[in-house]
Write a protein that holds these residues in place. Sequence first.
Motif, PDB file in Angstrom:
ATOM      1  N   TYR A 201       7.714 -41.134  31.647  1.00  0.00           N
ATOM      2  CA  TYR A 201       7.145 -40.779  30.339  1.00  0.00           C
ATOM      3  C   TYR A 201       6.309 -41.917  29.767  1.00  0.00           C
ATOM      4  O   TYR A 201       5.230 -41.692  29.210  1.00  0.00           O
ATOM      5  CB  TYR A 201       8.244 -40.411  29.336  1.00  0.00           C
TER       6      TYR A 201
ATOM      7  N   TRP B 181      22.420 -45.674  27.573  1.00  0.00           N
ATOM      8  CA  TRP B 181      21.030 -45.769  27.157  1.00  0.00           C
ATOM      9  C   TRP B 181      20.688 -47.099  26.519  1.00  0.00           C
ATOM     10  O   TRP B 181      19.593 -47.305  26.028  1.00  0.00           O
ATOM     11  CB  TRP B 181      20.691 -44.626  26.200  1.00  0.00           C
TER      12      TRP B 181
ATOM     13  N   ASN C 248      13.101 -41.582  34.775  1.00  0.00           N
ATOM     14  CA  ASN C 248      12.459 -40.556  33.950  1.00  0.00           C
ATOM     15  C   ASN C 248      11.822 -41.170  32.706  1.00  0.00           C
ATOM     16  O   ASN C 248      10.747 -40.750  32.281  1.00  0.00           O
ATOM     17  CB  ASN C 248      13.429 -39.444  33.581  1.00  0.00           C
ATOM     18  N   THR C 249      12.437 -42.174  32.127  1.00  0.00           N
ATOM     19  CA  THR C 249      11.860 -42.860  30.973  1.00  0.00           C
ATOM     20  C   THR C 249      10.596 -43.606  31.375  1.00  0.00           C
ATOM     21  O   THR C 249       9.582 -43.570  30.663  1.00  0.00           O
ATOM     22  CB  THR C 249      12.882 -43.824  30.353  1.00  0.00           C
ATOM     23  N   ASN C 250      10.633 -44.268  32.526  1.00  0.00           N
ATOM     24  CA  ASN C 250       9.442 -44.972  33.011  1.00  0.00           C
ATOM     25  C   ASN C 250       8.282 -44.002  33.227  1.00  0.00           C
ATOM     26  O   ASN C 250       7.126 -44.317  32.947  1.00  0.00           O
ATOM     27  CB  ASN C 250       9.749 -45.718  34.303  1.00  0.00           C
TER      28      ASN C 250
ATOM     29  N   TYR D 188      20.192 -44.815  37.785  1.00  0.00           N
ATOM     30  CA  TYR D 188      19.540 -45.791  36.920  1.00  0.00           C
ATOM     31  C   TYR D 188      19.703 -47.174  37.523  1.00  0.00           C
ATOM     32  O   TYR D 188      20.409 -47.345  38.521  1.00  0.00           O
ATOM     33  CB  TYR D 188      20.046 -45.737  35.470  1.00  0.00           C
TER      34      TYR D 188
ATOM     35  N   TRP E 239      15.751 -46.343  33.526  1.00  0.00           N
ATOM     36  CA  TRP E 239      15.803 -44.968  34.015  1.00  0.00           C
ATOM     37  C   TRP E 239      14.415 -44.555  34.482  1.00  0.00           C
ATOM     38  O   TRP E 239      13.425 -44.765  33.781  1.00  0.00           O
ATOM     39  CB  TRP E 239      16.253 -44.029  32.905  1.00  0.00           C
TER      40      TRP E 239
END
Length: 80
Positions: free
Chosen positions: A17, A6, A13-15, A50, A11
Amino acid sequence: DSTLVWRGPTWMNTNWYLARGLRRHGRDDLARVIEDRSAALVEQSGFREYYDPFTGEGFCAEHFSWTALALDLLADLDGA
């Protein structure tokens, strides 16, 4: 060390959000940048777990399912 995962990689999924939060706060301009760059990662390296934040190289699992969120990032959904 799994905590290093991290610390730097990009990632999907982070983008996802981040883009949704930016849109909710009226920052469509920044959300679009994240969305466009996320799509470019998938175009360059496929649906990977990722990505390297500097080169866009994909790492770990191939055909990774949460990277399909890139498709949602590209959809202009009302209320996102």
